[in-house]
Motif scaffolding. Structure first.
Motif, PDB file in Angstrom:
ATOM      1  N   THR A 123      75.064  53.401  70.513  1.00 44.27           N
ATOM      2  CA  THR A 123      73.701  53.056  70.137  1.00 44.27           C
ATOM      3  C   THR A 123      73.703  51.974  69.062  1.00 44.27           C
ATOM      4  OG1 THR A 123      73.110  55.382  70.485  1.00 44.27           O
ATOM      5  CG2 THR A 123      71.511  54.015  69.333  1.00 44.27           C
ATOM      6  N   PRO A 124      73.066  50.823  69.333  1.00 45.40           N
ATOM      7  CA  PRO A 124      72.888  49.859  68.246  1.00 45.40           C
ATOM      8  C   PRO A 124      71.807  50.411  67.314  1.00 45.40           C
ATOM      9  CG  PRO A 124      72.005  49.001  70.306  1.00 45.40           C
ATOM     10  CD  PRO A 124      72.590  50.337  70.606  1.00 45.40           C
ATOM     11  N   THR A 125      72.110  50.484  66.023  1.00 45.73           N
ATOM     12  CA  THR A 125      71.174  51.100  65.092  1.00 45.73           C
ATOM     13  C   THR A 125      70.526  50.101  64.148  1.00 45.73           C
ATOM     14  OG1 THR A 125      72.963  51.580  63.539  1.00 45.73           O
ATOM     15  CG2 THR A 125      72.392  53.300  65.136  1.00 45.73           C
ATOM     16  N   GLN A 126      71.057  48.885  64.085  1.00 44.63           N
ATOM     17  CA  GLN A 126      70.504  47.892  63.182  1.00 44.63           C
ATOM     18  C   GLN A 126      71.047  46.524  63.586  1.00 44.63           C
ATOM     19  OE1 GLN A 126      71.749  48.403  59.092  1.00 44.63           O
ATOM     20  NE2 GLN A 126      69.732  47.825  58.348  1.00 44.63           N
ATOM     21  N   ALA A 127      70.236  45.476  63.395  1.00 47.38           N
ATOM     22  CA  ALA A 127      70.684  44.106  63.667  1.00 47.38           C
ATOM     23  C   ALA A 127      70.090  43.183  62.615  1.00 47.38           C
ATOM     24  CB  ALA A 127      70.249  43.670  65.062  1.00 47.38           C
ATOM     25  N   TRP A 128      70.859  42.173  62.220  1.00 47.68           N
ATOM     26  CA  TRP A 128      70.366  41.234  61.216  1.00 47.68           C
ATOM     27  C   TRP A 128      71.156  39.931  61.255  1.00 47.68           C
ATOM     28  CZ3 TRP A 128      73.163  45.587  60.282  1.00 47.68           C
ATOM     29  CH2 TRP A 128      74.370  45.450  59.602  1.00 47.68           C
ATOM     30  N   ASP A 154      73.978  31.281  62.330  1.00 52.86           N
ATOM     31  CA  ASP A 154      75.376  31.044  62.654  1.00 52.86           C
ATOM     32  C   ASP A 154      76.098  32.367  62.891  1.00 52.86           C
ATOM     33  OD1 ASP A 154      75.328  31.993  60.064  1.00 52.86           O
ATOM     34  OD2 ASP A 154      77.011  30.763  59.409  1.00 52.86           O
ATOM     35  N   ARG A 155      75.413  33.451  62.582  1.00 52.62           N
ATOM     36  CA  ARG A 155      76.037  34.766  62.699  1.00 52.62           C
ATOM     37  C   ARG A 155      74.946  35.801  62.979  1.00 52.62           C
ATOM     38  NH1 ARG A 155      80.764  36.386  59.359  1.00 52.62           N
ATOM     39  NH2 ARG A 155      81.210  38.427  60.157  1.00 52.62           N
ATOM     40  N   PHE A 156      75.261  36.734  63.854  1.00 50.29           N
ATOM     41  CA  PHE A 156      74.347  37.831  64.189  1.00 50.29           C
ATOM     42  C   PHE A 156      75.143  39.117  64.099  1.00 50.29           C
ATOM     43  CE2 PHE A 156      72.172  40.576  67.336  1.00 50.29           C
ATOM     44  CZ  PHE A 156      70.906  40.578  66.767  1.00 50.29           C
ATOM     45  N   THR A 157      74.675  40.058  63.325  1.00 49.61           N
ATOM     46  CA  THR A 157      75.407  41.298  63.084  1.00 49.61           C
ATOM     47  C   THR A 157      74.639  42.475  63.691  1.00 49.61           C
ATOM     48  OG1 THR A 157      76.270  40.407  61.019  1.00 49.61           O
ATOM     49  CG2 THR A 157      76.380  42.800  61.298  1.00 49.61           C
ATOM     50  N   ILE A 158      75.364  43.330  64.383  1.00 49.49           N
ATOM     51  CA  ILE A 158      74.774  44.540  64.962  1.00 49.49           C
ATOM     52  C   ILE A 158      75.583  45.737  64.472  1.00 49.49           C
ATOM     53  CG2 ILE A 158      74.222  45.804  67.075  1.00 49.49           C
ATOM     54  CD1 ILE A 158      74.195  43.132  68.547  1.00 49.49           C
ATOM     55  N   ASN A 159      74.893  46.704  63.921  1.00 50.91           N
ATOM     56  CA  ASN A 159      75.538  47.973  63.579  1.00 50.91           C
ATOM     57  C   ASN A 159      75.517  48.847  64.831  1.00 50.91           C
ATOM     58  OD1 ASN A 159      76.559  49.745  61.297  1.00 50.91           O
ATOM     59  ND2 ASN A 159      75.066  51.059  62.303  1.00 50.91           N
ATOM     60  N   VAL A 160      76.674  49.339  65.208  1.00 54.40           N
ATOM     61  CA  VAL A 160      76.801  50.143  66.424  1.00 54.40           C
ATOM     62  C   VAL A 160      77.317  51.525  66.052  1.00 54.40           C
ATOM     63  CG1 VAL A 160      77.991  50.346  68.643  1.00 54.40           C
ATOM     64  CG2 VAL A 160      77.270  48.109  67.822  1.00 54.40           C
ATOM     65  N   ASN A 161      76.651  52.535  66.569  1.00 57.08           N
ATOM     66  CA  ASN A 161      77.080  53.908  66.382  1.00 57.08           C
ATOM     67  C   ASN A 161      77.722  54.346  67.694  1.00 57.08           C
ATOM     68  OD1 ASN A 161      77.119  56.780  66.318  1.00 57.08           O
ATOM     69  ND2 ASN A 161      75.595  56.742  64.700  1.00 57.08           N
ATOM     70  N   TYR A 162      79.001  54.679  67.650  1.00 54.42           N
ATOM     71  CA  TYR A 162      79.738  55.096  68.854  1.00 54.42           C
ATOM     72  C   TYR A 162      80.137  56.550  68.684  1.00 54.42           C
ATOM     73  CZ  TYR A 162      83.467  55.121  72.410  1.00 54.42           C
ATOM     74  OH  TYR A 162      84.277  55.413  73.485  1.00 54.42           O
ATOM     75  N   ARG A 193      86.157  48.187  70.745  1.00 55.23           N
ATOM     76  CA  ARG A 193      86.469  46.766  70.632  1.00 55.23           C
ATOM     77  C   ARG A 193      86.547  46.109  72.019  1.00 55.23           C
ATOM     78  NH1 ARG A 193      88.115  45.274  65.544  1.00 55.23           N
ATOM     79  NH2 ARG A 193      88.637  46.996  64.147  1.00 55.23           N
ATOM     80  N   ARG A 194      87.218  46.789  72.975  1.00 57.68           N
ATOM     81  CA  ARG A 194      87.328  46.247  74.340  1.00 57.68           C
ATOM     82  C   ARG A 194      85.946  46.112  74.987  1.00 57.68           C
ATOM     83  NH1 ARG A 194      91.783  49.628  74.480  1.00 57.68           N
ATOM     84  NH2 ARG A 194      90.633  51.241  75.591  1.00 57.68           N
ATOM     85  N   MET A 195      85.093  47.127  74.812  1.00 62.08           N
ATOM     86  CA  MET A 195      83.759  47.082  75.417  1.00 62.08           C
ATOM     87  C   MET A 195      82.931  45.931  74.839  1.00 62.08           C
ATOM     88  SD  MET A 195      82.503  51.007  75.957  1.00 62.08           S
ATOM     89  CE  MET A 195      83.044  51.680  74.394  1.00 62.08           C
ATOM     90  N   ILE A 196      82.979  45.754  73.522  1.00 67.13           N
ATOM     91  CA  ILE A 196      82.212  44.690  72.880  1.00 67.13           C
ATOM     92  C   ILE A 196      82.708  43.327  73.341  1.00 67.13           C
ATOM     93  CG2 ILE A 196      81.780  43.580  70.650  1.00 67.13           C
ATOM     94  CD1 ILE A 196      81.626  46.451  69.473  1.00 67.13           C
TER      95      ILE A 196
END
Length: 148
Positions: free
Chosen positions: A5-10, A20-28, A44-47
């Motif tokens: 589940t992506p829980t946050q993006a910024w 220049d950069r996009f960050t997504i917090n992912v809960n696995y 890591r492989r899935m991303i």
């Protein structure tokens, strides 16, 4: 089963600039058939597969899953007292910490999963009474009660 589940993006840029950069917090949350390292490698492989190229992945928190202890006498006794229904929980709890220490455990309580961590979280009074009855039955019939 595994749940991602992506829980946050910024971004680090102003709202009117192409970032220049996009960050997504992912809960696995992963099933207990994987170790922490295996789960991290799979994530890591899935991303990288979804992105089509290697990406920077920073793991900031790791928590193990809890393997089920269904065959333990205490767990069987509580499950029987609760009516025999067992379902998976897609959340980290102290059950994982107990399992890592060799203590069989499970989650049980009167709460409503849909209400967990919500502003208006509540528990119906009838659920409290039912949980009390289940726990009383467990304590009366558990393997420990046989040795009291």
């Amino acid at each position: 089963r595994d749940v991602i589940t992506p829980t946050q993006a910024w971004t680090r840029n102003a709202h009117n600039v192409v970032p220049d950069r996009f960050t997504i917090n992912v809960n696995y949350r992963f099933a207990p058939d994987k170790t922490l390292d295996e789960a991290e490698d799979e994530l890591r492989r899935m991303i990288e597969h979804m992105a089509g190229r290697p990406l920077e992945v920073e793991v900031v928190d790791r928590a193990p899953p809890a393997p089920p202890s269904r065959d333990h006498p205490y767990v069987r006794a509580l499950v029987a007292a609760a009516g025999g229904k067992v379902t998976a929980k897609q959340a980290w709890t102290d059950v994982a910490r107990l399992a890592a220490g060799g203590v069989p455990a499970l989650n049980y309580g009167p709460g409503l999963t849909s209400q967990a961590h919500q502003a208006g979280e509540h528990v119906p009074a009838a659920n409290l009474q039912h949980a009390r009855e289940v726990l009383a039955a467990f304590l009366a019939t558990s393997p420990a009660a046989e040795h009291a």
